[in-house]
Design an enzyme around this catalytic site. Structure first.
Site, PDB file in Angstrom:
ATOM      1  N   ARG A 124       0.819  -1.226   0.000  1.00  0.00           N
ATOM      2  CA  ARG A 124       0.000   0.000   0.000  1.00  0.00           C
ATOM      3  C   ARG A 124       0.848   1.269   0.000  1.00  0.00           C
ATOM      4  O   ARG A 124       0.381   2.330   0.408  1.00  0.00           O
ATOM      5  CB  ARG A 124      -0.966   0.019   1.189  1.00  0.00           C
ATOM      6  CG  ARG A 124      -1.952  -1.146   1.192  1.00  0.00           C
ATOM      7  CD  ARG A 124      -3.144  -0.871   2.088  1.00  0.00           C
ATOM      8  NE  ARG A 124      -3.945  -2.071   2.262  1.00  0.00           N
ATOM      9  CZ  ARG A 124      -3.745  -2.988   3.208  1.00  0.00           C
ATOM     10  NH1 ARG A 124      -2.776  -2.811   4.086  1.00  0.00           N
ATOM     11  NH2 ARG A 124      -4.512  -4.045   3.278  1.00  0.00           N
ATOM     12  N   LYS A 146       1.062  11.101 -11.604  1.00  0.00           N
ATOM     13  CA  LYS A 146       0.237  10.099 -12.274  1.00  0.00           C
ATOM     14  C   LYS A 146       1.069   8.855 -12.535  1.00  0.00           C
ATOM     15  O   LYS A 146       2.132   8.931 -13.137  1.00  0.00           O
ATOM     16  CB  LYS A 146      -0.262  10.626 -13.620  1.00  0.00           C
ATOM     17  CG  LYS A 146      -1.462  11.533 -13.528  1.00  0.00           C
ATOM     18  CD  LYS A 146      -1.990  11.739 -14.939  1.00  0.00           C
ATOM     19  CE  LYS A 146      -3.146  12.687 -15.012  1.00  0.00           C
ATOM     20  NZ  LYS A 146      -3.665  12.758 -16.388  1.00  0.00           N
ATOM     21  N   GLU A 188       5.912  17.306 -26.214  1.00  0.00           N
ATOM     22  CA  GLU A 188       5.336  17.714 -24.926  1.00  0.00           C
ATOM     23  C   GLU A 188       5.869  19.080 -24.489  1.00  0.00           C
ATOM     24  O   GLU A 188       5.169  19.830 -23.819  1.00  0.00           O
ATOM     25  CB  GLU A 188       5.599  16.656 -23.849  1.00  0.00           C
ATOM     26  CG  GLU A 188       4.927  15.309 -24.112  1.00  0.00           C
ATOM     27  CD  GLU A 188       3.452  15.234 -23.643  1.00  0.00           C
ATOM     28  OE1 GLU A 188       2.912  16.250 -23.159  1.00  0.00           O
ATOM     29  OE2 GLU A 188       2.852  14.150 -23.792  1.00  0.00           O
ATOM     30  N   LYS A 230       3.878  22.688 -15.673  1.00  0.00           N
ATOM     31  CA  LYS A 230       3.115  21.523 -15.254  1.00  0.00           C
ATOM     32  C   LYS A 230       2.858  21.561 -13.751  1.00  0.00           C
ATOM     33  O   LYS A 230       1.756  21.269 -13.288  1.00  0.00           O
ATOM     34  CB  LYS A 230       3.839  20.225 -15.637  1.00  0.00           C
ATOM     35  CG  LYS A 230       3.050  19.009 -15.227  1.00  0.00           C
ATOM     36  CD  LYS A 230       3.321  17.778 -16.030  1.00  0.00           C
ATOM     37  CE  LYS A 230       2.333  16.688 -15.621  1.00  0.00           C
ATOM     38  NZ  LYS A 230       2.583  15.416 -16.290  1.00  0.00           N
ATOM     39  N   GLU A 240      -6.960  15.852 -10.717  1.00  0.00           N
ATOM     40  CA  GLU A 240      -7.537  15.954 -12.055  1.00  0.00           C
ATOM     41  C   GLU A 240      -9.042  16.158 -12.038  1.00  0.00           C
ATOM     42  O   GLU A 240      -9.797  15.410 -12.652  1.00  0.00           O
ATOM     43  CB  GLU A 240      -7.186  14.711 -12.875  1.00  0.00           C
ATOM     44  CG  GLU A 240      -7.338  14.951 -14.366  1.00  0.00           C
ATOM     45  CD  GLU A 240      -6.662  13.868 -15.190  1.00  0.00           C
ATOM     46  OE1 GLU A 240      -6.455  12.768 -14.699  1.00  0.00           O
ATOM     47  OE2 GLU A 240      -6.354  14.177 -16.353  1.00  0.00           O
ATOM     48  N   ARG A 244      -6.353  20.631 -14.549  1.00  0.00           N
ATOM     49  CA  ARG A 244      -5.296  19.728 -14.965  1.00  0.00           C
ATOM     50  C   ARG A 244      -5.545  19.106 -16.337  1.00  0.00           C
ATOM     51  O   ARG A 244      -4.603  18.715 -17.029  1.00  0.00           O
ATOM     52  CB  ARG A 244      -5.142  18.618 -13.922  1.00  0.00           C
ATOM     53  CG  ARG A 244      -4.023  17.668 -14.233  1.00  0.00           C
ATOM     54  CD  ARG A 244      -3.723  16.794 -13.034  1.00  0.00           C
ATOM     55  NE  ARG A 244      -2.623  15.901 -13.342  1.00  0.00           N
ATOM     56  CZ  ARG A 244      -1.888  15.289 -12.435  1.00  0.00           C
ATOM     57  NH1 ARG A 244      -2.133  15.483 -11.169  1.00  0.00           N
ATOM     58  NH2 ARG A 244      -0.903  14.485 -12.785  1.00  0.00           N
ATOM     59  N   ASN A 248      -3.700  17.610 -21.128  1.00  0.00           N
ATOM     60  CA  ASN A 248      -3.996  16.556 -22.098  1.00  0.00           C
ATOM     61  C   ASN A 248      -4.314  17.104 -23.493  1.00  0.00           C
ATOM     62  O   ASN A 248      -4.905  16.403 -24.310  1.00  0.00           O
ATOM     63  CB  ASN A 248      -5.134  15.681 -21.580  1.00  0.00           C
ATOM     64  CG  ASN A 248      -4.653  14.769 -20.473  1.00  0.00           C
ATOM     65  OD1 ASN A 248      -3.728  14.002 -20.658  1.00  0.00           O
ATOM     66  ND2 ASN A 248      -5.244  14.901 -19.296  1.00  0.00           N
ATOM     67  N   HIS A 251      -4.044  14.887 -26.460  1.00  0.00           N
ATOM     68  CA  HIS A 251      -3.954  13.509 -25.963  1.00  0.00           C
ATOM     69  C   HIS A 251      -5.173  12.656 -26.298  1.00  0.00           C
ATOM     70  O   HIS A 251      -5.066  11.432 -26.336  1.00  0.00           O
ATOM     71  CB  HIS A 251      -3.721  13.498 -24.456  1.00  0.00           C
ATOM     72  CG  HIS A 251      -2.301  13.813 -24.073  1.00  0.00           C
ATOM     73  ND1 HIS A 251      -1.682  14.993 -24.419  1.00  0.00           N
ATOM     74  CD2 HIS A 251      -1.368  13.093 -23.386  1.00  0.00           C
ATOM     75  CE1 HIS A 251      -0.449  14.993 -23.941  1.00  0.00           C
ATOM     76  NE2 HIS A 251      -0.232  13.856 -23.324  1.00  0.00           N
ATOM     77  N   HIS A 255      -4.145   9.384 -27.825  1.00  0.00           N
ATOM     78  CA  HIS A 255      -4.395   8.060 -27.250  1.00  0.00           C
ATOM     79  C   HIS A 255      -5.121   7.156 -28.238  1.00  0.00           C
ATOM     80  O   HIS A 255      -4.855   5.954 -28.301  1.00  0.00           O
ATOM     81  CB  HIS A 255      -5.210   8.181 -25.964  1.00  0.00           C
ATOM     82  CG  HIS A 255      -4.420   8.708 -24.794  1.00  0.00           C
ATOM     83  ND1 HIS A 255      -5.011   9.114 -23.621  1.00  0.00           N
ATOM     84  CD2 HIS A 255      -3.093   8.898 -24.637  1.00  0.00           C
ATOM     85  CE1 HIS A 255      -4.076   9.521 -22.776  1.00  0.00           C
ATOM     86  NE2 HIS A 255      -2.903   9.411 -23.379  1.00  0.00           N
ATOM     87  N   HIS A 268       4.556   7.918 -28.047  1.00  0.00           N
ATOM     88  CA  HIS A 268       3.530   8.745 -27.414  1.00  0.00           C
ATOM     89  C   HIS A 268       3.603  10.203 -27.892  1.00  0.00           C
ATOM     90  O   HIS A 268       2.600  10.803 -28.261  1.00  0.00           O
ATOM     91  CB  HIS A 268       3.680   8.660 -25.892  1.00  0.00           C
ATOM     92  CG  HIS A 268       2.752   9.540 -25.130  1.00  0.00           C
ATOM     93  ND1 HIS A 268       1.380   9.362 -25.120  1.00  0.00           N
ATOM     94  CD2 HIS A 268       2.977  10.638 -24.357  1.00  0.00           C
ATOM     95  CE1 HIS A 268       0.815  10.297 -24.376  1.00  0.00           C
ATOM     96  NE2 HIS A 268       1.767  11.082 -23.902  1.00  0.00           N
TER      97      HIS A 268
END
Lengths: 364, 364
Positions: A124, A146, A188, A230, A240, A244, A248, A251, A255, A268
């Site tokens: 955890r 993330k 990016e 960022k 998010e 935020r 993206n 993206h 994606h 990517h």
């Protein structure tokens, strides 16, 4: 003396961490000072990066940790799944590593995301440190907490928000980066201009050749400013919920391209670059920005040697792929659109307009 | 009117949730009012519980959510691993569930832990609600935000701290609980006495027969007081840095028993019951509590029909299993020991004393 710079990341509560940026950091004891103590550290890397830098990192860490293990995973986005995650967890459990064990992610975004996720779930949560060795990871995936793995039905679909203890971005590791990956990382960097900082976009325009030539001073500024932007965005919206999302930009299309072609076919950053052109055009067609904003972004992406033309997956397939994206809720697909050069926001877009853009760019 | 009671859980920051405890809650619209809205809800349950209660829960949820899916997993601790977790994730992704989707864990601790972990990692976090149907889950695993799956090398080794939106503990669902599981749940109820509340231990002693007879009023008090004590402890230490460890009284031995025999041979509560007797004896041998404290706990556990004698795995195997436990750091194994009846703390114990206790109880 190596070039060195620090970005301070402030998180909700009293949490904070530092991003150290500079040349020669792998060999600078200062950059590694003050990390959490433990009986053991585990370096997670891949088959490409480990032979280049794992030995030096291990030597550095052996000055602090009694035991330093190395887990080497296969390289590539297609290996960012359960199997690799399990290999990290199996190693930790097989070696009976305790809950103070510190993980070090040595590699690009894939290694960073998987190591971060493993750190988030092992017992955890154990501490981890990002040592990004690609431009993409230095400017993007090592900031913001993330972590994730892919699922056959979607990219980054399983993961956690989990912050590193520190990010150590040694610019010298970019020397061994293939040209194609350097360009993908620049996608990016470019992104931060249109969504948040028109002046930074001007600076990139003026310094693109030096960036492509891997000038350390220019790279240092690009990495620092990207991380600052960022951090500013993430600091206001760690989980998010709203702002935020602007990170993206490009993206949602990106994606879909990656998932549609199978992870690993396009990098990517390449998919995001192409996605930014599509999203900018979407912004223009919805009356948010003038045509020249689209043309300028398009020209910059072309100069950076990044792809402009999306793969021909067909409109239906694109829509299907984008509907499963995390940003989608039931109903219309939402995109990050430019509201000006230097400002972006989330907008629901009718399928018909999406189809129009896809067709105009040869994706149908 | 159904018996109904609410325990309020305050978390760090502004977060909070409620535990509703009572008979008839599955049929009371009030208990379900005000949960997060979404296009879809997914009930996760197992082959034993789903036929009994999933239909009624589905009807209740269909009044709020447009779509209500059901994922049925195999029953038992031996299925608390990657495979079951994947089945939940695969269903969510296959149905293109968005990040507002609410998961409902309908079952015991295994279902609660796995559903909670799936909720924690699906798209980096979706809301979930606990609907515990075993006494163990009602008094223990649905409070405190611990979620996890097992690994062949250790119990609950992979997981996350993740809080539910609400816990709805319908005491009527205990009517269908096998006697053996009711007794296993009582082990965790009993636990709260010696570690935190001597008066509650007296109350359990006086009401054990009514608890075993499933008297709703007496069960309601046992569940409420157990949740209150756990909430008090967890509220002071959400991330298990210190105090929270006392909730693991009996668990270090207990986990070793479960792992050593293979998950599922003994119920968790049975292993914990036996582990509490061993840990109490350890406390006595280290001079922390008098012999009668051990004898009294032992007698209560015996009356509850729970096992007193640990399986004969041998001292070395026990030590090996306990060293991989999350509570272990490099070096001496740490145990939650009684410092008085009603107070516990974490203590490092030399291997020799552990061996002595294991031998005295026939585990060698």
């Amino acid at each position: 003396m190596p070039v060195s710079d620090t970005v301070h990341i402030q998180l909700p509560g009293d949490r904070r961490y530092e991003i150290r940026i500079g040349a020669g950091l792998l060999d600078s004891s200062d950059a590694w000072h003050g990390l959490p103590r433990a009986a053991a550290a585990v370096i997670v890397s891949n088959e490409t990066v480990a032979p280049l830098y794992a030995g030096r990192l291990r030597e550095r860490l052996q000055q602090v940790y009694g035991r330093v293990d190395l887990v080497v995973l296969p390289d590539g986005e297609q290996h960012k799944g359960w199997e690799s995650l399990n290999r990290i967890c199996d190693h930790l459990l097989g070696a009976a590593m305790d809950r103070k064990t510190v993980l070090f992610a040595l590699g690009g975004g894939v290694i960073g995301d998987m190591t971060g996720f493993a750190a988030a779930i092992y017992m955890r949560g154990v501490p981890f440190v990002q040592v990004p060795t690609t431009l993409l990871a230095q400017v993007d995936s090592s900031v913001g907490g993330k972590t994730a793995i892919n699922h056959p039905l979607g990219k980054n679909m399983l993961g956690a928000f989990y912050q590193p203890e520190r990010v150590i971005a040694d610019l010298d590791t970019l020397d061994t980066l293939p040209d194609r990956e350097l360009r993908a990382g620049l996608a990016e960097v470019i992104k931060y201009g249109p969504i948040a900082d028109a002046l930074f976009l001007d600076w990139i325009d003026a310094n693109l050749d030096a960036l492509l030539a891997r000038d350390k001073g220019v790279l240092a500024h690009a990495v620092r400013r990207s991380c600052e932007i960022k951090a500013l965005v993430v600091g206001q919206d760690e989980r998010e919920q709203g702002l935020r999302a602007i990170l993206n930009f490009g993206h949602t299309f990106g994606h879909a391209i990656e998932a549609g072609l199978g992870y690993g076919a396009w990098l990517h950053g390449e998919a995001v670059a192409c996605g930014m052109v599509l999203a900018a055009d979407l912004s223009h067609r919805l009356g948010l920005v003038p045509a020249d904003a689209v043309l300028r972004l398009r020209a910059l992406i072309e100069r950076a040697g990044l792809p402009l033309r999306p793969p021909q997956l067909g409109v239906d397939r694109y829509l299907q792929l984008m509907r499963v994206d995390k940003k989608a809720e039931a109903g219309a697909i939402r995109f990050v659109l430019l509201e000006a050069v230097g400002r972006a926001g989330l907008h629901a877009v009718p399928d018909a307009v999406i189809a129009e853009v896809l067709q105009a760019h040869g994706a149908a």
